[in-house]
Structures are given as structure tokens and as C-alpha cells.
Write a protein that holds these residues in place. Structure first.
Motif, PDB file in Angstrom:
ATOM      1  N   THR A 147       2.074  -8.673  -2.869  1.00 40.63           N
ATOM      2  CA  THR A 147       2.182  -9.977  -1.939  1.00 40.63           C
ATOM      3  C   THR A 147       3.511  -9.510  -1.268  1.00 40.63           C
ATOM      4  O   THR A 147       3.613 -10.510   0.176  1.00 40.63           O
ATOM      5  N   GLY A 148       4.303  -9.872  -2.035  1.00 36.18           N
ATOM      6  CA  GLY A 148       5.604  -9.516  -0.850  1.00 36.18           C
ATOM      7  C   GLY A 148       5.415  -8.625   0.276  1.00 36.18           C
ATOM      8  O   GLY A 148       6.399  -9.093   1.236  1.00 36.18           O
ATOM      9  N   LEU A 152       3.516 -10.525   3.033  1.00 34.12           N
ATOM     10  CA  LEU A 152       4.567 -11.082   3.733  1.00 34.12           C
ATOM     11  C   LEU A 152       5.165 -10.328   4.811  1.00 34.12           C
ATOM     12  O   LEU A 152       5.755 -11.572   5.345  1.00 34.12           O
ATOM     13  N   LEU A 153       5.721  -9.675   3.978  1.00 33.04           N
ATOM     14  CA  LEU A 153       7.142  -8.948   5.164  1.00 33.04           C
ATOM     15  C   LEU A 153       6.504  -8.575   6.850  1.00 33.04           C
ATOM     16  O   LEU A 153       7.238  -8.407   7.617  1.00 33.04           O
ATOM     17  N   TYR A 186       9.817 -12.236  -3.799  1.00 30.74           N
ATOM     18  CA  TYR A 186      10.973 -12.113  -3.081  1.00 30.74           C
ATOM     19  C   TYR A 186      10.850 -10.515  -3.011  1.00 30.74           C
ATOM     20  O   TYR A 186      11.251 -10.072  -2.246  1.00 30.74           O
ATOM     21  N   TYR A 241       9.244  -8.839  -0.605  1.00 25.40           N
ATOM     22  CA  TYR A 241       9.067  -9.193   1.299  1.00 25.40           C
ATOM     23  C   TYR A 241      10.899  -8.841   1.517  1.00 25.40           C
ATOM     24  O   TYR A 241      10.497  -8.685   2.161  1.00 25.40           O
ATOM     25  N   ALA A 287       5.603  -1.725  -3.585  1.00 22.18           N
ATOM     26  CA  ALA A 287       5.117  -2.276  -1.291  1.00 22.18           C
ATOM     27  C   ALA A 287       5.974  -1.507  -0.624  1.00 22.18           C
ATOM     28  O   ALA A 287       5.554  -1.069   0.004  1.00 22.18           O
TER      29      ALA A 287
END
Length: 256
Positions: A87-88, A91-92, A157, A160, A199
Motif C-alpha cells: 500500500t505504501g 501511495l509513493l 508509512y 511510503y 515495496a
């Protein structure tokens, strides 16, 4: 990348690996160095995430006894941080740059406060439970739904941006469980590793990292992560707690 710049990135990886396995603020060192060397912020962030994966592996290897002792909490951390990391990373790549810049320093300072006062909070919760129910609160060796939610948010977080994510995870696990700080430190290192791996896999597919920078960071962080874990296992609880607080305050000040 060759010459002095390559040596700087290699040493930065070493230092970031040590910081990741001790106080959990690796990106506080590595990200600014990459930007200072001329990498665009998003490229620096992506390369930094990939380069710190071996540091997490080295750190988890150093904390392997603590991770095994955590049992099912370790498995829960892997799951929530994997979800958070995906998810992070999304978002990034999908949000405008700097969308969270205004709130991140305050978030880190708040979690520093929680880490500092965690023993008092835990004592207050136990006393309140005893007053209400007339019995001692059993040791919390699992994550409650609320702790799971906050750990997932921390994982998001971390995927991200990540600066201060280790501090946040220490706060979440320190308040939400009754695990010893050495185990919390091992789980924090595990969470950072999982978040970086997930990520990083996303970034490999959709982003454009600087692979020479990734390789140099990876070589340094692998050694630094293991060395940092050996240091972190020996830190007294009070020293570890206030080292985390100090590192988080520095991270917040720099982000301001």
C-alpha cells in the motif's frame, strides 16, 4: 558510480544497516546522502528501499533468537507489514510528491513521546484493569485488533517513505504488547525488512532505481544490519528506549 562517491554510498549503507537494527532510522542517514549526491527524491527513495533490504536480512539474522521467541506475533508482523508495504509503495508512486511532508515530523515526535512514556502507560493500563476487574492483567503475548491496525498503518508509512518507521513500530509494539524490549527490537527490524522487500518488489516492476547505488548500499547495509543487531541485543532497556527517542527527535527535526 565510482571513486569517492562509491565509497561514500558503501559507508552510508554500513551506517544505515547499523541504525536500522538498533534505533530504526536507517533512512535518516541514507536518503539525505543519496539526494545530496544528485539523485531525484523519488529515485533516491526507491534505490534506498532496495539497497536496505540486505541490511534487514542481516539484522533479522542477528535477532533470530528474539524473532523465534516472539512466535505468532512475528508471523503477524510479516503479514501486516507485507500488506502495508504494498500500500505504501502504491501511495509513493501514485500521490503527488511531498503530500505527507507537513504531518510526518509531528507523527514521529508523537511516537517518540509514546516510546518515552511507554512504561508509565503500561503500568497505568494494568492498574486500571485491576481496579475494574479485581485481577491482574495477563501478559499480552499477542497483538490485539487495535495493535494490528496500528502496526499495519506503520507498515504503510514504511512502504511510503520509512524515515522513523522503526520508531513508530517500537511504540506500537511497546504499548500494545508486554514483550521485552529486546524482542520488540527484533520485531521492529523484521518489520522494516518485510516492508522494504515488498515495496522493493513493486519498485523493481514499475520504478527506475539506480542499480549501482542499490548494489553499494546493499553491500554495506548487509554487514551493518548484522553488526547493529549484535549491538542492539546488548543494549539495556533504558538505553535502547532513549536512543530510539533521540533518533526519532533528530529525524523529525531534519524533516521539519
Amino acid at each position: 558510480m565510482i571513486g569517492p562517491e562509491a565509497v561514500l554510498v558503501l559507508l552510508t549503507g554500513l551506517g544505515a544497516g547499523v541504525l536500522s537494527s538498533t534505533v530504526g532510522v536507517a533512512s535518516l542517514l541514507s536518503f539525505p546522502v543519496l539526494v545530496a549526491l544528485g539523485l531525484p527524491p523519488v529515485v533516491a527513495n526507491v534505490s534506498n528501499t532496495l539497497g536496505l533490504i540486505p541490511g534487514g536480512l542481516g539484522g533479522v539474522l542477528g535477532y533470530r533468537a528474539e524473532v523465534r521467541e516472539a512466535g505468532r506475533i512475528a508471523r503477524a508482523i510479516v503479514a501486516v507489514c507485507a500488506l502495508g508495504g504494498v500500500t505504501g509503495a502504491a501511495l509513493l508512486l501514485g500521490l503527488p510528491p511531498g503530500v505527507f511532508e507537513a504531518i510526518v515530523p509531528y507523527l514521529i515526535l508523537f511516537t517518540c513521546l509514546l516510546v518515552g512514556v511507554q512504561p508509565r502507560i503500561a503500568r497505568w493500563l494494568r492498574e486500571r484493569h485491576e481496579q475494574r476487574h479485581g485481577e491482574r492483567l495477563a501478559e499480552r503475548r499477542h497483538m490485539s485488533p487495535a495493535t494490528t491496525v496500528f502496526a499495519t498503518v506503520t507498515g504503510i508509512y514504511g512502504g511510503y517513505f520509512g524515515a522513523g518507521a522503526g520508531v513508530m513500530m517500537v511504540a506500537v509494539l511497546g504499548i500494545g504488547t508486554d514483550l521485552e524490549l529486546r524482542i520488540v527490537n527484533g520485531l521492529k527490524t523484521l518489520s522494516l525488512m518485510v516492508g522494504n522487500i515488498v515495496a522493493g518488489l513493486v519498485f523493481v516492476v514499475v520504478a527506475d532505481p539506480r542499480w549501482d547505488v542499490v548494489a553499494l548500499l546493499a553491500a554495506g547495509s548487509l554487514v551493518g544490519g548484522y553488526v547493529g543487531a549484535r549491538i542492539g541485543r546488548k543494549l539495556p532497556d533504558a538505553v535502547f528506549r532513549w536512543a530510539v527517542v533521540a533518533a526519532g527527535v533528530v529525524a523529525a527535526v531534519l524533516l521539519f
